[in-house]
Design an enzyme around this catalytic site. Structure first.
Site, PDB file in Angstrom:
ATOM      1  N   ASP A  88      -4.879  -9.024   2.417  1.00  0.00           N
ATOM      2  CA  ASP A  88      -5.777  -8.910   1.270  1.00  0.00           C
ATOM      3  C   ASP A  88      -6.221 -10.294   0.812  1.00  0.00           C
ATOM      4  O   ASP A  88      -7.411 -10.557   0.599  1.00  0.00           O
ATOM      5  CB  ASP A  88      -5.053  -8.172   0.147  1.00  0.00           C
ATOM      6  CG  ASP A  88      -6.012  -7.561  -0.859  1.00  0.00           C
ATOM      7  OD1 ASP A  88      -7.232  -7.607  -0.638  1.00  0.00           O
ATOM      8  OD2 ASP A  88      -5.535  -7.020  -1.874  1.00  0.00           O
ATOM      9  N   TYR A 120       0.815  -1.221   0.000  1.00  0.00           N
ATOM     10  CA  TYR A 120       0.000   0.000   0.000  1.00  0.00           C
ATOM     11  C   TYR A 120       0.847   1.268   0.000  1.00  0.00           C
ATOM     12  O   TYR A 120       0.321   2.354  -0.209  1.00  0.00           O
ATOM     13  CB  TYR A 120      -0.958   0.000   1.194  1.00  0.00           C
ATOM     14  CG  TYR A 120      -2.353  -0.449   0.840  1.00  0.00           C
ATOM     15  CD1 TYR A 120      -2.588  -1.202  -0.308  1.00  0.00           C
ATOM     16  CD2 TYR A 120      -3.435  -0.133   1.646  1.00  0.00           C
ATOM     17  CE1 TYR A 120      -3.856  -1.623  -0.633  1.00  0.00           C
ATOM     18  CE2 TYR A 120      -4.722  -0.547   1.320  1.00  0.00           C
ATOM     19  CZ  TYR A 120      -4.921  -1.300   0.175  1.00  0.00           C
ATOM     20  OH  TYR A 120      -6.184  -1.708  -0.149  1.00  0.00           O
ATOM     21  N   LYS A 158       5.337 -14.284   5.848  1.00  0.00           N
ATOM     22  CA  LYS A 158       6.136 -15.088   4.921  1.00  0.00           C
ATOM     23  C   LYS A 158       7.608 -14.917   5.279  1.00  0.00           C
ATOM     24  O   LYS A 158       8.478 -14.715   4.434  1.00  0.00           O
ATOM     25  CB  LYS A 158       5.852 -14.646   3.480  1.00  0.00           C
ATOM     26  CG  LYS A 158       6.398 -15.585   2.412  1.00  0.00           C
ATOM     27  CD  LYS A 158       5.769 -16.971   2.459  1.00  0.00           C
ATOM     28  CE  LYS A 158       6.335 -17.848   1.334  1.00  0.00           C
ATOM     29  NZ  LYS A 158       5.922 -19.262   1.475  1.00  0.00           N
TER      30      LYS A 158
END
Length: 419
Positions: free
Chosen positions: A308, A148, A218
């Protein structure tokens, strides 16, 4: 006009607060018209006329562009800042320059660092899952960093070439397989930004007596961004919430010491005094486990891109994004924008056929945030009853073996009847 204010970290809400709203583009006017009737009816019934929201219409999106030449007029942003809380329908993303996304612009300008997405199942909702009732999670998605931040450069531009040369020549990066055709993006993840997101998630879990907070990341690949997010989360939990939480490592020691074989640690939460467990999961494995064992997860704290994927995937398990609510919140300033999480669906504009549940349930989140829980609970129960009765809009009707098809405004009427 009566304004909601922030006093010493707590919202002060008058009985007649002014709240700005944006109808939205495409199906926005249809679903907003239905939703606002539900809000007003529930508030009137819950508080016997003593409380009422004074709605203030502001412009954004296509309606704003046609009227003012601006997709996001300054007056609208000023209203969102001044009145703290607002609610909106879906907005068109401008094509061909200008604002990258109106939603992103709002989140960045107001520093709405939490994208809050609760996911729960309403009995009777069509679902591809065998046991969708096991899905009950609240996602805290970081809302200002990661992708973002929007830092990227197109291959072939002077900026991309300059950055590529710096990385190769100055930093010794050798990972570019096709440097002549490589576009570049930068993924900023800060300790401050991560901590305020994770802090909000842990506070939510404690206040709402949730069993766990899972840091989804991750970090096995991106060790200094996603991996740091995980590490900062554990450090924060121990430093600021030591008496109220157990980290995963502490919980493993507790299980070993007890000598019990525990298949699901959340089933044994009472054994450690009701403390919230802080654990983590690799993003790809979490997406698998969220389908295989969703009951093992409660509150999720994660970075933007992971959030998301996760929020939409979980929404699909309980009926789709058309019924998924959302909010963007700054818990420090009090600013919050509650919104439909789906798109504008322009081909269905003015058809009075679409499901308004995403806006309605986002309004429930707003009422909860305001402390008006009686009205919020009343709407939630009425939506549940309406769906159980199989009186639904076209999206659900097409997936049910039987039921009664309702228009958007008729669905709102049914909810109001069931309040």
């Amino acid at each position: 006009m009566n304004k909601i204010t922030m006093q010493n970290g707590t919202l002060t809400v008058p009985n007649n607060p002014t709240i700005p709203f944006i109808e939205g583009d495409g199906i926005g006017p249809d679903i907003w018209a239905a939703s606002v009737r539900v809000f007003d009816a529930a508030i009137a019934k819950a508080y016997k006329g003593e409380k009422k929201i004074e709605w203030l219409k502001v412009l954004a999106g296509e309606e704003a562009f046609k009227a003012t030449g601006s997709w996001m007029p300054e007056e609208t942003m000023d209203a969102f800042k001044e009145y703290l809380l607002s609610i909106k329908g879906p907005l068109t993303t401008p094509v061909g320059g200008g604002i990258r996304s109106l939603n992103v612009a709002l989140r960045q300008e107001l520093d709405l660092y939490v994208c809050l997405r609760p996911v729960k199942y309403f009995e009777g909702t069509p679902s591809p899952m065998w046991q969708p009732e096991k899905v009950s999670m609240t996602i805290f998605r970081e809302n200002t960093e990661d992708i973002y931040a929007g830092i990227e450069f197109m291959t072939g531009t002077p900026e991309a070439t300059k950055l590529l040369n710096f990385l190769v020549d100055e930093m010794g990066v050798k990972a570019f397989r096709f440097p002549e055709t490589t576009s570049l993006g930068i993924k900023p993840v800060s300790k401050d930004g991560s901590e305020r997101l994770i802090r909000s998630a842990i506070k939510f879990a404690i206040e709402n007596k949730k069993p766990s907070v899972t840091l989804v990341h991750k970090g096995n690949i991106m060790k200094y961004t996603e991996g740091a997010f995980k590490n900062w989360g554990y450090e924060l939990a121990e430093r600021e919430f030591g008496g109220q939480v157990y980290t995963w490592q502490q919980w493993e020691k507790t299980k070993a010491a007890s000598g019990e074989a525990v298949a699901n640690e959340e089933m044994k939460i009472s054994a450690i005094g009701g403390k919230v467990i802080i654990k983590d999961a690799i993003a790809d494995n979490f997406l698998q486990q969220a389908m295989l064992a969703p009951q093992d997860y409660s509150v999720i704290a994660t970075l933007n891109l992971n959030g998301d994927y996760i929020s939409d995937a979980l929404a699909a398990q309980v009926g789709g994004i058309g019924i998924a609510p959302g909010a963007n919140i700054n818990y420090l300033t009090g600013h919050a924008v509650f919104e439909a999480t789906h798109g504008t669906a322009p081909r269905f504009a003015n058809t009075n056929t679409m499901n308004p549940s995403s806006v309605i349930l986002s309004g429930v989140m707003m009422l909860e945030y305001m402390g008006w829980r009686d009205a919020a609970d009343m709407i939630t129960n009425a939506v549940g009853k309406t769906i159980r009765n199989k009186t639904v809009t076209i999206d659900f009707y097409n997936l049910l073996k039987e039921g009664k098809l309702l228009k958007t405004d008729e669905f709102a009427d049914e909810i109001i009847k069931n309040l």
